[in-house]
Write an enzyme that holds these catalytic residues in place. Structure first.
Site, mmCIF file in Angstrom:
data_model
loop_
_atom_site.group_PDB
_atom_site.id
_atom_site.type_symbol
_atom_site.label_atom_id
_atom_site.label_comp_id
_atom_site.label_asym_id
_atom_site.label_seq_id
_atom_site.Cartn_x
_atom_site.Cartn_y
_atom_site.Cartn_z
ATOM 1 N N GLU A 85 -0.824 11.421 14.222
ATOM 2 C CA GLU A 85 0.392 10.655 13.857
ATOM 3 C C GLU A 85 1.210 11.335 14.731
ATOM 4 O O GLU A 85 2.616 10.784 15.140
ATOM 5 C CB GLU A 85 0.865 10.686 12.458
ATOM 6 N N HIS A 123 -4.817 17.062 7.726
ATOM 7 C CA HIS A 123 -5.694 16.087 7.860
ATOM 8 C C HIS A 123 -6.927 16.466 6.697
ATOM 9 O O HIS A 123 -7.379 17.568 6.512
ATOM 10 C CB HIS A 123 -6.586 15.933 9.078
HETATM 11 C C1 COA Z 1 -2.839 14.323 5.896
HETATM 12 C C2 COA Z 1 -2.903 14.911 4.226
HETATM 13 C C3 COA Z 1 -2.625 13.985 3.203
HETATM 14 C C4 COA Z 1 -4.290 15.585 3.931
HETATM 15 O O1 COA Z 1 -4.123 16.140 2.888
HETATM 16 P P1 COA Z 1 -5.302 17.339 2.058
HETATM 17 O O2 COA Z 1 -6.371 17.288 2.798
HETATM 18 O O3 COA Z 1 -5.520 16.329 0.951
HETATM 19 O O4 COA Z 1 -4.630 18.442 1.886
HETATM 20 P P2 COA Z 1 -4.092 19.025 0.404
HETATM 21 O O5 COA Z 1 -3.092 18.110 -0.233
HETATM 22 O O6 COA Z 1 -5.488 19.583 -0.388
HETATM 23 O O7 COA Z 1 -3.228 20.305 1.056
HETATM 24 C C5 COA Z 1 -3.745 21.655 0.927
HETATM 25 C C6 COA Z 1 -2.781 22.458 1.059
HETATM 26 O O8 COA Z 1 -2.083 22.405 2.557
HETATM 27 C C7 COA Z 1 -0.743 22.078 2.332
HETATM 28 N N1 COA Z 1 -0.275 21.095 3.197
HETATM 29 C C8 COA Z 1 -1.202 19.946 3.652
HETATM 30 N N2 COA Z 1 -0.626 19.352 4.698
HETATM 31 C C9 COA Z 1 0.504 19.732 4.944
HETATM 32 C C10 COA Z 1 1.841 19.400 5.683
HETATM 33 N N3 COA Z 1 1.671 18.488 6.463
HETATM 34 N N4 COA Z 1 2.890 20.066 5.664
HETATM 35 C C11 COA Z 1 2.807 21.270 4.843
HETATM 36 N N5 COA Z 1 1.769 21.615 3.926
HETATM 37 C C12 COA Z 1 0.680 20.853 4.042
HETATM 38 C C13 COA Z 1 -0.598 21.519 0.791
HETATM 39 O O9 COA Z 1 0.795 21.654 0.399
HETATM 40 C C14 COA Z 1 -1.660 22.408 0.007
HETATM 41 O O10 COA Z 1 -0.914 23.739 -0.176
HETATM 42 P P3 COA Z 1 -1.069 24.377 -1.629
HETATM 43 O O11 COA Z 1 -2.417 25.092 -1.214
HETATM 44 O O12 COA Z 1 -0.135 25.537 -1.305
HETATM 45 O O13 COA Z 1 -1.031 23.516 -2.519
HETATM 46 C C15 COA Z 1 -1.856 16.210 4.267
HETATM 47 O O14 COA Z 1 -2.127 16.977 5.128
HETATM 48 C C16 COA Z 1 -0.481 15.601 4.436
HETATM 49 O O15 COA Z 1 0.208 15.049 3.649
HETATM 50 N N6 COA Z 1 0.207 15.646 5.769
HETATM 51 C C17 COA Z 1 1.460 14.848 6.084
HETATM 52 C C18 COA Z 1 1.447 13.571 6.339
HETATM 53 C C19 COA Z 1 0.666 13.064 7.570
HETATM 54 O O16 COA Z 1 0.948 13.495 8.623
HETATM 55 N N7 COA Z 1 -0.213 11.983 7.313
HETATM 56 C C20 COA Z 1 -0.743 11.600 8.405
HETATM 57 C C21 COA Z 1 -2.144 11.732 8.224
HETATM 58 S S1 COA Z 1 -3.195 10.994 9.822
#
Ligand code: COA
Length: 519
Positions: free
Chosen positions: A453, A400
């Site tokens: 979610e 998140h």
């Molecule tokens: C929600 C979300 C977009 C937030 O992302 P964020 O805060 O921008 O996190 P980042 O994109 O900076 O990711 C940080 C690291 O964690 C990893 N990561 C984040 N969410 C992940 C997930 N669900 N599964 C695997 N790895 C994940 C990224 O690959 C990244 O790894 P790295 O450092 O090796 O590149 C992200 O966690 C995600 O895509 N989750 C899956 C989709 C989801 O469940 N969405 C509903 C949200 S309510």
């Protein structure tokens, strides 16, 4: 960064002033030319200083007399200069190291332009620290407005680091544990938890408001039959039609009490519209809401035509309470921007649904469920999850942007799901535990936890809500948050009208010679 050089970005011709000009004369030059700074040139045309509107304001603030004191007394002497053909990177370095905001640009010993930090910021995709302080100068906010407070609110807030969010100060998860949908609805929209008498009156009002305005029932079947039907798109259209039928007047022209009343009416109607559209689309007759049932139970009853199992109805009710509001999210902001123009609540809600429809906001609880389907059986979970993460994919329902600890909504929804029980819930718990272990091993230190979610999909699915209705269900509860935000905006309104930093070709551009309407 780009191949551009300073010449491409600078303001030219440079605005210049003489050192002997008084402060008020210099302020007028800046004002007339709509710039934040000028180069100070001596009689021979050499640059002897830079003076900005900020310098002028500051000097007056510390006691200089604008009518008699001169630019020479307040300017930055012997300023750092850059060359017109130097790279943008080199200018950025100067801005960073010396903390200037404007630099004279030289070519062949002459000043040919002025480069402002704002010219460079946009190109470099960095965040500007503060504006030049010039009257009317725009401040470049970080992209996506992250970390920028754009309004005051007493509706609620999210504290991501603590894993806490609240509605009007009350822990939202505690409200979901202990209260009914109507109690929390009243809290958000009326500002206080209802007394027993308040609640009775509020329930009666919200049940009465489930009745469709005249003319709407007939319009819904054609909307449900449109090509490319989506439940949320159809709902957006139906809300717009319904608001038009009610005659929601501009919020600017009506008392706040009336805005809130229209909000309650529309929030009561949203599930009715959604379920009618859904059933029409399925080729089924619509089911009117049972007046004896509360919001959540009636929601399920309109879906199936039957009185729902109380455990399922309560599970959906808890999900709905948990998703009524969540800080200053994009759709809430949208609703406030529309309201700030004085527009009506129907327009604000229609716009908010549009914002929620975006995949970056409304999310897709169905995707977490699709992941469970793809895994299939518990013994396949570990391999599947390792493979997904190994290939760079994101596990749906984890991670998140704001919560870097347990998402409080997922903690409660896990309990809600456990309470409902069933094979899928057991399976989901197994997948969750495996995913958290594998994420911890393969993505250490990223602070990845289960998000809303993951269990939202499981809870809604177990309650019998079809997958394509997950995000529309979210829209129903979020309507409560939107209406609270709209009423708050209308009660203390100021038009939201930010500005943008223009980065197109230097203006004004002459039209090409002879260009015009073809003969
Ligand atoms: C929600 C979300 C977009 C937030 O992302 P964020 O805060 O921008 O996190 P980042 O994109 O900076 O990711 C940080 C690291 O964690 C990893 N990561 C984040 N969410 C992940 C997930 N669900 N599964 C695997 N790895 C994940 C990224 O690959 C990244 O790894 P790295 O450092 O090796 O590149 C992200 O966690 C995600 O895509 N989750 C899956 C989709 C989801 O469940 N969405 C509903 C949200 S309510």
């Amino acid at each position: 960064m780009s191949q551009a050089v300073i010449r491409d970005l600078m303001h030219t011709p440079p605005v210049v002033v003489a050192p002997t000009l008084t402060l008020s004369e210099a302020a007028k030059v800046l004002d007339d030319n709509k710039v934040g700074a000028a180069a100070v040139l001596d009689g021979a045309g050499g640059v002897v200083g830079m003076v900005s509107e900020r310098d002028l304001l500051h000097s007056v603030g510390i006691g200089h007399d604008p009518a008699s004191d001169t630019v020479e007394q307040v300017m930055a002497k012997q300023p750092f200069t850059v060359n017109a053909d130097d790279s943008i990177e080199s200018a950025l370095d100067v801005f960073r190291t010396h903390r200037f905001r404007h630099l004279p640009v030289m070519d062949d010993g002459h000043v040919v332009g002025i480069l402002s930090i704002r010219h460079v910021v946009r190109l470099a995709h960095i965040e500007e620290v503060k504006p030049a302080g010039a009257a009317g100068a725009a401040e470049l906010a970080p992209r996506g407005l992250e970390g920028v407070a754009v309004a005051e609110t007493s509706v609620g807030d999210v504290r991501g680091e603590e894993g806490f969010f609240h509605y009007r100060g009350y822990d939202a998860t505690e409200l979901a544990r202990r209260c009914s949908f109507e109690q929390v609805w009243h809290l958000l929209v009326m500002g206080e938890l209802p007394t027993e008498a308040d609640l009775k009156a509020f329930r009666e009002r919200s049940v009465a408001y489930r009745e469709l305005p005249a003319g709407i029932a007939e319009l819904l079947p054609p909307v449900a039959a449109l090509p490319n039907y989506t439940p949320l798109g159809a709902l957006r259209s139906a809300v717009s039609l319904t608001a038009a039928a009610i005659g929601t007047e501009p919020t600017l022209d009506i008392p706040n009490e009336q805005v809130r009343d229209q909000g309650i009416r529309l929030a009561a109607l949203v599930p009715v519209l959604l379920m009618r559209l859904h059933r029409h689309h399925q080729g089924l007759d619509p089911v009117d809401p049972d007046p004896d049932l509360g919001y959540a139970a009636a929601y399920l009853q309109m879906l199936t035509g039957e009185r729902p199992d109380p455990v399922k109805a309560r599970a959906v009710e808890q999900y709905l309470i948990l998703t009524m509001d969540h800080g200053f999210n994009s759709s809430t902001f949208t609703s406030r921007v529309i309201t700030s123009t004085g527009s009506d609540i129907g327009s604000a809600l229609t716009g908010a649904i549009g914002a929620l429809a975006g995949p970056l906001h409304g999310g897709a609880p169905s995707r977490a469920l699709a992941m469970l389907d793809a895994i299939g059986t518990p013994d396949k979970a570990e391999d599947y999850l390792r493979r997904e993460i190994g290939s760079g994919a994101r596990l749906m329902g984890f991670g998140h942007r704001v919560y870097k600890t347990d998402d409080p909504r997922s903690t409660l929804l896990r309990e809600v799901a456990q309470n409902m029980g069933g094979e899928q819930v057991d399976f989901a718990q197994h997948v969750e535990a495996t995913a958290l272990r594998v994420l911890n091993e393969l993505k250490p230190g990223r602070r990845l936890y289960t998000n809303v979610e993951f269990y939202a999909g499981v809870v809604m699915n177990s309650a019998g809500i079809p997958r394509d209705m997950f995000t529309p269900t979210f829209a129903c509860s979020r309507t409560v948050g939107w209406t609270a935000a709209i009423a708050e905006q209308a009660a203390n309104n100021r038009l939201i009208r930010p500005s943008a930093l223009y980065i197109g070709p230097a203006a004004p551009r002459p039209l090409p010679e002879g260009y015009g309407i073809p003969a």
